[in-house]
Design a protein around this motif. Structure first.
Motif, PDB file in Angstrom:
ATOM      1  N   GLU A  95      26.151  59.470  67.779  1.00  0.00           N
ATOM      2  CA  GLU A  95      25.021  58.925  68.520  1.00  0.00           C
ATOM      3  C   GLU A  95      24.779  59.778  69.770  1.00  0.00           C
ATOM      4  O   GLU A  95      25.537  60.686  70.101  1.00  0.00           O
ATOM      5  CB  GLU A  95      25.308  57.475  68.901  1.00  0.00           C
ATOM      6  N   LYS A  96      23.725  59.477  70.498  1.00  0.00           N
ATOM      7  CA  LYS A  96      23.338  60.248  71.675  1.00  0.00           C
ATOM      8  C   LYS A  96      24.466  60.314  72.700  1.00  0.00           C
ATOM      9  O   LYS A  96      25.029  59.299  73.075  1.00  0.00           O
ATOM     10  CB  LYS A  96      22.108  59.619  72.322  1.00  0.00           C
ATOM     11  N   GLY A  97      24.774  61.535  73.128  1.00  0.00           N
ATOM     12  CA  GLY A  97      25.747  61.732  74.182  1.00  0.00           C
ATOM     13  C   GLY A  97      27.189  61.532  73.787  1.00  0.00           C
ATOM     14  O   GLY A  97      28.073  61.613  74.624  1.00  0.00           O
TER      15      GLY A  97
ATOM     16  N   ASN B 178      22.788  65.711  73.851  1.00  0.00           N
ATOM     17  CA  ASN B 178      22.252  64.428  74.306  1.00  0.00           C
ATOM     18  C   ASN B 178      21.422  63.722  73.244  1.00  0.00           C
ATOM     19  O   ASN B 178      20.825  62.679  73.525  1.00  0.00           O
ATOM     20  CB  ASN B 178      21.407  64.632  75.566  1.00  0.00           C
ATOM     21  N   ASN B 179      21.382  64.273  72.045  1.00  0.00           N
ATOM     22  CA  ASN B 179      20.648  63.666  70.941  1.00  0.00           C
ATOM     23  C   ASN B 179      21.615  63.213  69.850  1.00  0.00           C
ATOM     24  O   ASN B 179      22.759  63.670  69.788  1.00  0.00           O
ATOM     25  CB  ASN B 179      19.644  64.667  70.343  1.00  0.00           C
ATOM     26  N   SER B 180      21.133  62.357  68.989  1.00  0.00           N
ATOM     27  CA  SER B 180      21.916  61.982  67.808  1.00  0.00           C
ATOM     28  C   SER B 180      21.956  63.161  66.850  1.00  0.00           C
ATOM     29  O   SER B 180      20.948  63.826  66.620  1.00  0.00           O
ATOM     30  CB  SER B 180      21.280  60.778  67.113  1.00  0.00           C
TER      31      SER B 180
ATOM     32  N   GLU C 176      22.060  70.363  71.957  1.00  0.00           N
ATOM     33  CA  GLU C 176      21.525  69.084  71.492  1.00  0.00           C
ATOM     34  C   GLU C 176      22.491  67.925  71.741  1.00  0.00           C
ATOM     35  O   GLU C 176      22.370  66.867  71.122  1.00  0.00           O
ATOM     36  CB  GLU C 176      21.214  69.185  69.985  1.00  0.00           C
TER      37      GLU C 176
ATOM     38  N   ASP D 254      17.929  60.127  64.915  1.00  0.00           N
ATOM     39  CA  ASP D 254      18.621  58.929  64.437  1.00  0.00           C
ATOM     40  C   ASP D 254      18.515  58.804  62.927  1.00  0.00           C
ATOM     41  O   ASP D 254      17.449  59.033  62.345  1.00  0.00           O
ATOM     42  CB  ASP D 254      18.023  57.683  65.096  1.00  0.00           C
TER      43      ASP D 254
END
Length: 415
Positions: A385-387, A285-287, A283, A345
């Motif tokens: 946060e993402k990434g 690449n997700n928050s 996961e 998020d």
């Protein structure tokens, strides 16, 4: 490998005729024994494997009826008769005769006809041996084996196949999928229980293909690993398929058990640290938000009431986390340490509200248990946060937060 001792009964075969047959060398795997008489004898007829009857000079129709009435069903019957005698025989009786050698015959012709009969009989025995080899082989294995024509009709199956579908070979051979697997045509068409496409794929590719297929056997669904190969006709075209299937249902269960054991905690059934790290990597690449939870005063429960009560405290915590955080990945990553991971998020305020609320819910549950009144939960959080995730740093951040919460409660007590 086989050995065939043939008992020949020669009737009205005199002189050169008898000598030629007796002097003919037996083919490989065969031995010959002979008995003779001028007229048919009931006892000798019934005992013979091969009857060679010369009809010259005797009543042909009467002799034929006698031989047909007294010979064994599987015994071969060869007649030596002239054209006039043959024309007087009934077609129905002739249908039970193996061969007719039309007289007169030269010695060379007679030797040639007998050799050709020997070769034909040996081919039959070789075929019997080959079939015996095949049947013994396919019936000795636990795998399902079948042969089908290109229309899906079952031509031959083994005993394991029969046991699987609870039908006899006689019931199966010559029948299609609907009857054999006890499924409706619309179910078959949907491919829910039998993969139709695999047969066409094998015939189209003209080579062996391997498939994972689900079939309905009785009231249960079974997982099969199937190996299917094309069967070729004399002209090289595909005339059907042969299939071998291994029931891997139990192996799949064991495989899943191994995976589960590798990824879960034995006591609580929650995911373990290894799986938690893998989950967060997937996961990345997700928050991600994590809640790092530790039980305060857990050691005192073990010391005062024993490890059995300590284990009950852990399972009670597990049940509470599963109830209050149902859409989260929950793992036990240490003795009394738990990790709750949420994807998506969230604002800092939303995370803090969840942390405080979860902590109060757990403390309330512990307060209602006589042996757990001193227990409480300390929870730290961290968010990426993402990434941006660096797992060790993220967990370290939540762990630091959790220990600050522990120290705060030691100094000022619960909020």
């Amino acid at each position: 490998m086989y050995h065939c001792n043939l008992g020949f009964y020669l009737i009205n075969c005199h002189g050169v005729l008898s000598k030629i047959i007796k002097d003919a060398a037996p083919l490989t795997h065969f031995t010959h024994e002979f008995s003779e008489s001028s007229r048919p004898d009931e006892t000798l007829t019934a005992a013979a494997d091969v009857i060679i009857a010369g009809l010259q000079g005797i009543k042909a129709e009467e002799t034929l009826r006698f031989l047909l009435a007294h010979k064994r069903k599987e015994a071969q019957l060869i007649l030596l008769a002239d054209k006039e005698q043959i024309s007087g025989m009934i077609q129905q009786e002739l249908a039970e005769v193996t061969d007719i050698w039309t007289l007169p015959l030269t010695e060379q012709e007679l030797a040639f006809r007998f050799l050709r009969w020997q070769q034909s009989y040996k081919r039959d025995m070789d075929f019997w041996q080959t079939r015996n080899y095949l049947d013994a082989t396919i019936n000795s294995v636990p795998h399902l084996v079948w042969y089908k024509d290109k229309d899906g009709v079952h031509l031959k199956v083994n005993e394991s196949f029969c046991r699987a579908v609870n039908k006899t070979m006689e019931q199966i051979e010559g029948r299609g999928h609907y009857y054999i697997w006890d499924i409706e045509p619309d179910e078959y068409a949907r491919g829910e229980y039998i993969c139709m496409e695999s047969e066409y794929e094998v015939m189209d590719k003209k080579n062996t293909c391997v498939f994972d297929e689900t079939v309905k056997i009785g009231d249960s669904m079974r997982q099969l690993k199937t190996y299917k190969s094309p069967l070729f006709d004399l002209d090289g075209s595909v005339m059907g398929t042969v299939g071998v299937a291994t029931d891997v249902t139990q192996e799949r269960i064991y495989e899943q058990m191994i995976i589960n054991n590798a990824n879960t905690d034995f006591l609580t059934g929650l995911y373990n640290r290894r799986y938690a790290y893998q989950f967060m990597e997937r996961e990345a690449n997700n928050s991600i938000t994590i809640f790092y939870l530790d039980l305060d005063n857990f050691k005192s429960v073990n010391d005062m009431y024993g490890h059995q009560e300590g284990d009950r405290a852990l399972t009670l915590t597990t049940e509470a986390l599963q109830k209050f955080m149902p859409d989260s990945m929950i793992a036990r990553i240490g003795g009394d340490e738990f990790l709750v991971v949420q994807i998506g998020d969230q604002t800092a305020q939303e995370i803090e509200n969840k942390r405080v609320w979860l902590q109060k819910q757990l403390d309330g549950i512990f307060a209602g248990e006589e042996h757990f009144k001193k227990l409480s939960a300390s929870i730290g959080t961290a968010h990426s946060e993402k990434g941006e995730i660096v797992m060790d740093a993220l967990i370290g951040e939540a762990d630091t937060f959790m220990y600050r919460e522990k120290n705060r409660k030691k100094q000022f007590g619960p909020k």
